[in-house]
Write an enzyme that holds these catalytic residues in place. Structure first.
Site, PDB file in Angstrom:
ATOM      1  N   SER A  23       0.841  -1.189   0.000  1.00 52.75           N
ATOM      2  CA  SER A  23       0.000   0.000   0.000  1.00 52.75           C
ATOM      3  C   SER A  23       0.876   1.238   0.000  1.00 52.75           C
ATOM      4  CB  SER A  23      -0.904   0.014   1.238  1.00 52.75           C
ATOM      5  OG  SER A  23      -1.555   1.257   1.407  1.00 52.75           O
TER       6      SER A  23
ATOM      7  N   TYR B 177      -3.032  -1.633  10.406  1.00 51.77           N
ATOM      8  CA  TYR B 177      -3.080  -1.867   8.962  1.00 51.77           C
ATOM      9  C   TYR B 177      -1.870  -1.227   8.280  1.00 51.77           C
ATOM     10  CZ  TYR B 177      -4.602  -1.571   4.085  1.00 51.77           C
ATOM     11  OH  TYR B 177      -4.669  -1.661   2.719  1.00 51.77           O
TER      12      TYR B 177
END
Length: 264
Positions: free
Chosen positions: A145, A158
């Protein structure tokens, strides 16, 4: 700096995508299917997989949980037997939760769920299938990400998992470079899916569509880019080097409202 290698072959391959029953996972699965590949997707929800199979009969759907080591081992045994030409693993299963780090967690075991799925799933899946991927001179695509560069403080665990996947992928690339296995890091920014439904557009956060992600990602695969940074991911990587304090503060301003309220 993005590494460059030979263009990735995008047709006539056998591809396993974890978590491929929804979101960007499913979008990639259907695109690979359209390009003439044999595609296997995994997911935890049997009903969703059955519906997906009914809608796309040529897609293979296998129920499996990447957070469960025993299920991964069973999946690997089955895939090696049924799909001996497997030559692409796309580790894409993941969950994102908002967390308030300022209060004790009522479920300490549950606090590690994102780690088990987002990091443990990548590491275990890769290890379980590494022998067949090496034998078939395959490709590993790990989905990390843009938050590997700059964390979204409302989703701290996360963000940490994605930084871990990014680091792991770099080491994996070095260790496999002499074995004929390509290792690609796909680093999406915010994409308009169920996963990012709560993210505020604006306030420094830019969400792209799934179609935009696919367009950029497949163009980068064809160009041989080993670290793919679509949309805002490239900007965050640059700002992390140029002005880390500023960009971290900007994401905190955008994310502060998403931190769960402490219940007293």
């Amino acid at each position: 700096m993005s590494h460059r290698k030979d263009p990735v072959k995008l047709t006539g391959r056998t591809i396993l995508i974890t978590g491929g029953s929804a979101g960007i996972d499913l979008a990639f699965a259907l695109k690979f299917l359209e390009l003439g590949n044999e595609v296997i997707v995994t997911g935890r929800r049997r009903a969703v997989l059955d519906q997906l199979k009914a809608e796309h009969p040529t897609l293979h759907a296998i129920q499996s949980d990447v957070a469960d080591a025993a299920q991964i081992a069973a999946l690997a045994t089955r895939v090696k037997a049924d799909f001996p030409r497997l030559d692409v693993l796309m580790n894409n299963a993941g969950i994102m939760l908002s967390q308030n780090l300022g209060v004790p967690a009522s479920d300490l075991a549950g606090l590690m769920t994102e780690m088990e799925i987002n990091v443990g799933g990548v590491i275990r899946m890769t290890s379980a299938l590494i022998d067949i991927l090496i034998a078939n001179k395959g490709t590993v695509i790990n989905v990390s990400s843009a938050l590997a560069f700059v964390p979204l403080p409302s989703s701290p665990i996360y963000s940490a998992t994605k930084a871990a996947v990014h680091s792991y992928t770099q080491s994996l690339r070095f260790q496999l470079e002499d074995k004929g296995v390509e290792v690609i890091d796909l680093m999406p920014p915010g994409v308009k899916t169920e996963l990012t439904a709560e993210l505020p557009a604006g306030d420094g956060v830019t969400l792209i569509t799934t179609d935009e992600l696919l367009k950029h990602s497949f163009a980068s695969l064809r160009a041989g880019t080993a670290e793919i940074r679509p949309g805002q991911a490239q900007q965050l990587a640059f700002m992390r080097r140029l002005a880390p304090a500023f960009i971290n503060r900007q994401l905190w301003k955008a994310a502060k409202k998403l931190v769960p309220i402490e219940v007293k």
